[in-house]
Enzyme design. Structure first.
Site, PDB file in Angstrom:
ATOM      1  N   ASP A 177     -10.729   3.201   4.769  1.00  0.00           N
ATOM      2  CA  ASP A 177     -11.187   1.818   4.611  1.00  0.00           C
ATOM      3  C   ASP A 177     -12.719   1.743   4.607  1.00  0.00           C
ATOM      4  OD1 ASP A 177      -9.181   0.002   4.132  1.00  0.00           O
ATOM      5  OD2 ASP A 177      -8.640  -0.237   6.252  1.00  0.00           O
ATOM      6  N   LYS A 237       0.847  -1.199   0.000  1.00  0.00           N
ATOM      7  CA  LYS A 237       0.000   0.000   0.000  1.00  0.00           C
ATOM      8  C   LYS A 237       0.881   1.248   0.000  1.00  0.00           C
ATOM      9  CE  LYS A 237      -3.811  -2.438   2.203  1.00  0.00           C
ATOM     10  NZ  LYS A 237      -4.528  -2.787   3.450  1.00  0.00           N
ATOM     11  N   GLN A 280      -4.298  -1.524   9.875  1.00  0.00           N
ATOM     12  CA  GLN A 280      -4.258  -2.820   9.194  1.00  0.00           C
ATOM     13  C   GLN A 280      -4.862  -3.916  10.086  1.00  0.00           C
ATOM     14  OE1 GLN A 280      -3.210  -3.402   5.908  1.00  0.00           O
ATOM     15  NE2 GLN A 280      -4.051  -5.423   6.266  1.00  0.00           N
TER      16      GLN A 280
END
Ligand code: NAP
Length: 285
Positions: free
Chosen positions: A118, A51, A95
């Site tokens: 997200d 990422k 994460q």
């Protein structure tokens, strides 16, 4: 037809790089993602590294904040609060999975919804369900973009989604059933309690599989001519495989995503999209 997620993701990433450089030129602000990694989970370390590399290639800044697995919920919450208040940070990504000692929901709810790239915060989930999204979760957004860009019509078509996770199954089912481009489908959401799963899956014109079981979906679950989207990723001795038995299903399907090179690369592209959008929202007049 092979649905080449890698190629579609490359063109989306190049569009985002152009839009980012235009944004920097006009606003004088560089979009920035703050990634938070707790512990040493090897897969998570790879995902976060990918990422960050993708951010770099698109001209988006990224910081990595590492905490040890035993950091505890309050230390992680303190970090999230600091990032929420940092005006140079536009997107925050914690994460997953987090260590068992930390309640993920508490952390995800603490992220400023305007920095929630997200799209797991309840406010953003609610907006998505209402068809007025601020951010769209990355993997479902990648699947929808793949369908749109490969000119696979969803309107009026029969879609079956297998798997009801908060990060893939539920949001993609909702999005494909919402009004508008890449939506307007008739959607059935299946899970481990579904009775006659094979027969329901065989009704699908578009079959989306996110169950986390290697090569679970075989030819007996697929209608000839169906479009098959495989979200699963599993490391095996023979390399990466998905939730779909590719060799058995590909001859039947009119289009199918490979693993690797299908949905995975799109997920990362959409994270960049959401980070740029967060910076645009924070700097809109
Ligand atoms: P998850 O949280 O592991 O949930 C699995 C879902 O599948 C659950 O809803 C479960 O039903 C259902 N399920 C399990 N066994 C089933 C069966 N035998 N029949 C019918 N349904 C069954 O799912 P996830 O997080 O969405 O992950 C799914 C897969 O996608 C994993 O391999 C993951 O690594 C991969 N993934 C890939 C990406 C990407 O970027 N490519 C992103 C995210 C996830 P219940 O709810 O009834 O338990």
């Amino acid at each position: 037809m092979l649905l080449d997620g890698k190629a579609v993701a490359a063109s989306i990433r190049s569009e985002i790089a152009d839009a980012t450089s235009e944004f920097i030129a006009t606003r004088g602000v560089t979009p920035k993602l703050a990634a938070v990694l707790v512990g040493e989970n090897p897969a998570s370390q790879v995902y976060v590294r990918n990422k960050q590399r993708a951010c770099d290639a698109a001209g988006i800044g990224s910081d990595l904040h590492r905490l040890t697995a035993d950091c505890g919920e309050s230390e992680l919450l303190r970090l999230v609060t600091t990032l929420n208040h940092d005006p140079s940070v536009h997107g925050i990504l914690v994460q997953l999975p987090l260590p068992d000692s930390i309640q993920s929901q508490r952390i995800l709810q603490a992220i400023d919804p305007n920095k929630d790239v997200d799209a797991f915060h309840p406010e953003n989930v609610g907006r998505l369900v209402q068809g007025k999204p601020r951010f769209v979760p990355c993997t479902p957004q990648g699947i929808q973009q793949l369908l749109i860009r490969q000119k696979i019509e969803t309107s009026g078509r029969r879609v079956v989604v297998i798997g009801r996770s908060d990060i893939v199954g539920k949001p993609i089912a909702c999005m494909l059933g919402n009004r508008g481009v890449g939506g307007d489908a008739t959607v059935t959401l299946c899970h481990s309690r579904t009775i006659n799963l094979n027969a329901i899956a065989r009704q699908a014109e578009i079959l989306i599989v996110a169950i986390g079981r290697p090569q679970f979906v075989g030819a007996d679950m697929v209608k000839p001519g169906a479009v098959v989207i495989d979200v699963g990723i599993h490391r095996t001795d023979e390399g990466l495989v998905g939730d779909v038995d590719f060799d058995a299903v590909a001859p039947l399907a009119s289009a199918i995503t490979p693993v690797p090179g299908g949905v995975g690369p799109l997920t990362v592209a959409m994270l960049l999209q959401n980070t740029l959008r967060a910076a645009q929202l924070a700097n809109s007049e």
